[in-house]
Write an enzyme that holds these catalytic residues in place. Structure first.
Site, PDB file in Angstrom:
ATOM      1  N   ASP A 261      68.666  43.297  34.049  1.00 50.73           N
ATOM      2  CA  ASP A 261      67.409  44.018  34.281  1.00 50.73           C
ATOM      3  C   ASP A 261      66.649  43.511  35.504  1.00 50.73           C
ATOM      4  OD1 ASP A 261      67.641  45.610  31.924  1.00 50.73           O
ATOM      5  OD2 ASP A 261      66.959  43.909  30.730  1.00 50.73           O
TER       6      ASP A 261
ATOM      7  N   ASP B  64      25.047  45.482  46.553  1.00 51.10           N
ATOM      8  CA  ASP B  64      26.380  44.992  46.215  1.00 51.10           C
ATOM      9  C   ASP B  64      26.354  43.963  45.100  1.00 51.10           C
ATOM     10  OD1 ASP B  64      27.871  46.591  47.855  1.00 51.10           O
ATOM     11  OD2 ASP B  64      27.822  45.230  49.553  1.00 51.10           O
TER      12      ASP B  64
ATOM     13  N   GLU C 212      32.001  45.559  51.633  1.00 57.69           N
ATOM     14  CA  GLU C 212      32.397  44.159  51.722  1.00 57.69           C
ATOM     15  C   GLU C 212      32.638  43.512  50.375  1.00 57.69           C
ATOM     16  OE1 GLU C 212      27.874  44.321  52.433  1.00 57.69           O
ATOM     17  OE2 GLU C 212      29.648  45.458  52.920  1.00 57.69           O
TER      18      GLU C 212
ATOM     19  N   ASP D 196      64.704  49.032  28.120  1.00 64.92           N
ATOM     20  CA  ASP D 196      65.984  48.854  27.452  1.00 64.92           C
ATOM     21  C   ASP D 196      65.804  49.191  25.975  1.00 64.92           C
ATOM     22  OD1 ASP D 196      64.587  46.723  26.443  1.00 64.92           O
ATOM     23  OD2 ASP D 196      65.996  45.183  27.053  1.00 64.92           O
TER      24      ASP D 196
ATOM     25  N   ASN E  57      21.903  46.148  51.613  1.00 62.42           N
ATOM     26  CA  ASN E  57      23.315  46.162  51.257  1.00 62.42           C
ATOM     27  C   ASN E  57      23.664  45.023  50.303  1.00 62.42           C
ATOM     28  OD1 ASN E  57      25.634  47.826  51.960  1.00 62.42           O
ATOM     29  ND2 ASN E  57      26.562  45.933  52.700  1.00 62.42           N
TER      30      ASN E  57
END
Length: 906
Positions: free
Chosen positions: A652, A745, A331, A373, A741
């Site tokens: 371009d 995280d 997540e 270029d 978790n």
């Protein structure tokens, strides 16, 4: 009256093609139709052109100009407009992981509105989306601030009424209409497509359209002008001036034959707005996202069914399945990606790089082919006098002196070649005019003769014979000047110009032309019978002195920057509108192995399959138009390359848009900046090289998080599945899974500030969904081995084998699982031995320590009862240390085998 019809939409490509193919076909069709109209205008007599646009040499009346402005609309071209901030905000939340989290949060809220997991997930979603929105919104505003216009007005000839005297007015460019007579002078931006009516010494820079570094001469079209020979390219028509080009010297008057979207430039711009094609980054994120989502969709139902069947409580099994789904969803990926990209954008801004689209940072790091270029990137974008040679090709100061006198005394506007001669002398102080000469007369340049002459008098103070004679000095195109020569200066001697000497002199000029230099001849004539005025007829019996050779010199930093890019695995291909000889010369000067230069006409002759093979083996493409540039980019992409394109001209824009990462500069034309993803504040490949390193660092840190999280989540899911099948109670409460978790995280939020090993930055890096899956199923089960070992320890050593001791079992696994997940970050973040040969940055170290301390503190904290934790006995911790050490050791051994087996790690 053809030119006065309102614009009709270009014919669309047939259905069944990809969106990119349809856009390319639209661009080709639009430019072809616009080109055909202009070619017809160029070939027709001037009188008929004036009649077709219903105007006269006195210009339009004010009333007619207002009417036409209403009919045709403002003289503007389609531009990319940033979406409203609300649309940008909504798009920032369009992410598959965010969709999964929103769905899971809704399910949790439906089950229990007071569930803290709902708040946790909501905060994750909000921070991730808002961070991405703010960075892209701010970058877009910064890019808009870079837009600069050369001029905003132009001079047109108009009348108050049908019988009034014409006057010249300065009006905004967007109010120019077909039929207007526009007056041009040095420095003017050409506001629309013009057919020249009159001109004097007109030189036009067409680099933005054609890529040619040198200005080109435009025709002196007179009243009786019957048009020019038909050409298939309106850029090459010498009596047309096209929107987006600019006047470098001379003056002219032209009638407007097309404005806005009907101009050659506008026909290209109109096909370039709208949704951009999917880039390498977009494709990679989508593949990885759906790989992880598919894995979650398989594992969660299995865990739900096993828990329901073994425990009998289907509602509890459902909640546990939702918690597992959250655990399996990376997540924080949107947030980590956004933070990585935002940090990369800030770091690049310090290096004079403005990031318009965050995704382009990763594409920059993944880039393995750079198409660029020539003018201003490999060269200094200025003309210099490189050599001054006698008729035999030896350097001769007399040639420089005469060339300087011709340029110094002419009274017309000096072009870039004249200025280059003067600058060379000023720098070297090799010629001093003093008072040796006085100007007598001048025979101006014209495009039929392609030369100009000045006549000078040697002043009385000059000693020696011939002090009162006049000297004519002629400078111009080699062929035209040589035709007038009867003698040449040969090592100081005045000798007759025989056929053999003429061939040798012509060969000297041709050799330098083939070397990519522009060559002019210099000749003189001593006039023994002076007079006050001279004519073209006096340009005869000249003595060839030698040649002046000019070039756009390569940048001093170009060769070094090209070597740096090559060291980082990036192949550079030069794609220029300039001619083959000039392109080959410049590329050779900066160390590029040129090989065979492929002209744009050859690109047109090939189908897509054959072009792919040609593009792969070709280094330099010359004389290419906008459609051909975009085709080359797509051909390289079809071969599996991540392609960057660096350009600043109108020609371009299509390639910039089709490339995986379009790169422009702040001095580029607006359409090029709008089509680009990244804008360099200096047109320098060294700046770009630094951006590549930052892009790879950003991508590397993103991949770290994905592989850490994917492998940990896979191991956790496998452990949950085993525990659910054999343990009579839930192996961990749903709230414990969410907290574990969340802590893990949050610790990973420092990942964007980590450093990358030097070896990782040497190669282009790209998304590899299969590699991520292989990493996940190889490294993930290692954690399951030690999770199961902890299950056995808790079950047998600490007697946590009943429902009554479930909390002790769950707490023991929670701590071991969190600490192993956190510490393995250091094993995964580098292919080297962690702590000894590669150390994480201090933010990662700090967050690791905080996560470990949090995991150890929670079972003893005031939050423990609410979260279902039980205080762990002291005897648990030696076992924990042993498990973690064994885990790290086995992971290092598997990592060594994995790198040897697959040749990669991150």
């Amino acid at each position: 009256m053809t030119m006065l019809t309102p614009r009709t939409p270009a014919k669309l490509a047939p259905p069944g093609r990809t969106r990119r193919e349809r856009k390319a076909a639209e661009l080709e069709s639009a430019t072809r139709l616009a080109g055909e109209r202009l070619v017809a205008v160029s070939a027709g007599p001037a009188a008929r052109v004036l009649q077709d646009v219903d105007t006269s040499r006195g210009g339009l009346t004010h009333g007619e100009a207002v009417r036409r402005l209403g009919l045709h609309g403002p003289n503007t071209v389609a531009q990319e407009r940033a979406p409203h901030w609300t649309a940008q905000l909504a798009k920032a939340f369009c992410n598959p992981f965010i969709g999964v989290l929103v769905f899971l949060a809704a399910v949790m809220f439906w089950q229990d509105p007071a569930d803290p997991g709902v708040l946790i997930l909501s905060v994750m979603v909000a921070v991730s989306g808002l961070l991405r929105f703010w960075q892209e919104y701010r970058s877009g505003r910064a890019a808009d601030a870079l837009k600069k216009l050369v001029t905003t007005t132009c001079a047109v000839r108009r009348r108050a009424g049908s019988g009034s005297v014409p006057t010249t007015l300065e009006i905004p460019m967007d109010q120019v209409v077909p039929g207007d007579l526009v007056r041009l002078a040095a420095g003017d931006l050409i506001p629309a497509d013009l057919r020249l009516i009159t001109s004097k010494d007109l030189m036009v820079s067409q680099a933005a359209l054609s890529g040619e570094s040198l200005p080109v001469a435009k025709a002196d079209s007179r009243v009786e002008d019957l048009g020019r020979p038909t050409t298939t390219d309106p850029v090459e028509a010498d009596n047309l001036c096209l929107m987006g080009t600019s006047v470098t010297s001379g003056t002219a008057t032209g009638v407007v034959v097309a404005t806005g979207s009907r101009t050659y430039f506008g026909s290209m711009a109109g096909t370039l707005v709208g949704e951009r094609p999917q880039t390498n980054f977009d494709t990679g994120v989508r593949k990885v996202s759906f790989l992880l989502i598919r894995f979650m969709l398989v594992m969660v139902p299995v865990v739900f069914m096993v828990n329901g069947l073994t425990k009998g409580d289907w509602q509890e099994a459902f909640l546990f399945g939702v918690a597992v789904a959250v655990g399996l969803t990376p997540e924080m990926l949107p947030m980590v990606v956004s933070a990585n990209l935002a940090r990369g954008a800030v770091a690049m801004a310090r290096r004079k790089v403005v990031v318009k689209r965050l995704n382009a940072i990763q594409n920059l790091g993944a880039m393995d082919v750079l198409c660029t270029d020539k003018t201003g990137t490999l060269t200094e974008d200025r003309i210099v006098l490189d050599r001054y040679l006698d008729a035999h090709g030896a350097e001769d100061g007399e040639v420089l002196e005469y060339g300087y006198l011709n340029a110094h005394f002419q009274t017309g506007l000096r072009n870039l070649l004249d200025q280059a001669v003067i600058d060379r002398v000023d720098e070297a102080e090799e010629v001093v005019v003093d008072a040796r000469f006085t100007m007598v007369d001048e025979i101006p340049f014209d495009f039929a003769r392609r030369r100009m002459s000045v006549v000078l008098r040697r002043n009385a103070m000059t000693d020696g014979p011939g002090r009162s004679e006049h000297v004519m000095i002629t400078k111009g195109a080699v062929e035209e000047v040589l035709d007038l020569c009867t003698h040449l200066t040969d090592r100081g001697e005045h000798v007759a110009l025989t056929d053999e000497l003429r061939r040798r002199a012509t060969a000297v000029a041709a050799d330098h032309n083939r070397a990519g230099l522009r060559v002019l001849a210099v000749a003189t004539r001593r006039i023994a019978a002076p007079r006050d005025t001279y004519t073209v007829a006096d340009e005869e019996r000249l003595t060839l002195v030698g040649f002046l050779a000019f070039l756009d010199p390569p940048k001093a930093s170009a060769a070094r920057a090209l070597r740096g890019l090559a060291d980082k695995g990036i192949a550079v291909k030069v794609v220029t509108g300039d001619n083959e000889l000039v392109a080959a010369r410049v590329c050779a000067d900066v160390g590029i192995e040129v090989g065979r230069v492929v002209p744009g006409s050859e690109v047109d002759a090939l189908d897509d399959t054959r072009l792919r093979a040609l593009a792969a083996r070709t280094t330099v493409f010359a004389k290419v138009n906008p459609v051909q540039k975009a085709r080359i980019v797509r051909a390289l992409q079809a071969e599996g390359h991540t392609v960057g394109f660096l350009g600043d001209g109108i020609n371009d824009a299509a390639a910039l848009r089709d490339a995986d990462v379009g790169i422009s500069v702040d001095t580029a034309v607006d359409i090029a900046k709008e089509s680009a993803d990244i804008i360099l504040l200096e047109k320098d490949l060294t700046v770009l090289e630094q951006g590549v390193v930052q892009g790879r660092t950003t991508f590397g840190n993103t991949i770290k998080y994905i592989k850490m999280t994917a492998s940990s989540n896979f191991g956790n899911a496998f452990s949950v599945l085993v525990a659910s099948a054999f343990i009579p109670f839930q192996p961990m409460l749903a709230i414990m899974l969410l907290v574990q978790n969340l802590v893990y995280d949050i610790a990973q939020l420092a990942t964007p500030w980590d450093r990358m090993d030097e070896e990782y930055l040497r190669k282009p890096r790209n998304w590899d969904a299969k590699g991520i899956f292989r990493f996940m199923v190889t490294i993930g089960p290692i954690s399951s081995i030690f999770d199961i070992a902890m299950f056995v320890i808790m079950w047998n050593v600490f007697a946590a084998d009943t429902v009554g001791e479930a909390s002790l079992f769950q707490t023991g696994w929670f701590v071991e699982g969190l600490l192993s997940q956190t510490l393995v970050v250091h094993m995964i973040r580098t292919r080297k031995i962690p702590f000894l040969r590669s150390r994480a940055s201090w933010p990662v170290m700090v967050m690791t320590v905080l996560a470990v301390l949090t995991g150890l503190w929670l079972p003893f904290s005031p939050l423990a009862p609410a979260l279902g934790f039980t205080a762990l006995p002291a005897g648990y911790f030696p076992w924990l240390i042993g498990v973690l050490l064994a885990y790290c050791t086995l992971t290092q051994l598997v990592k060594t085998w994995y790198i040897r087996r697959f040749g990669t790690w991150l």
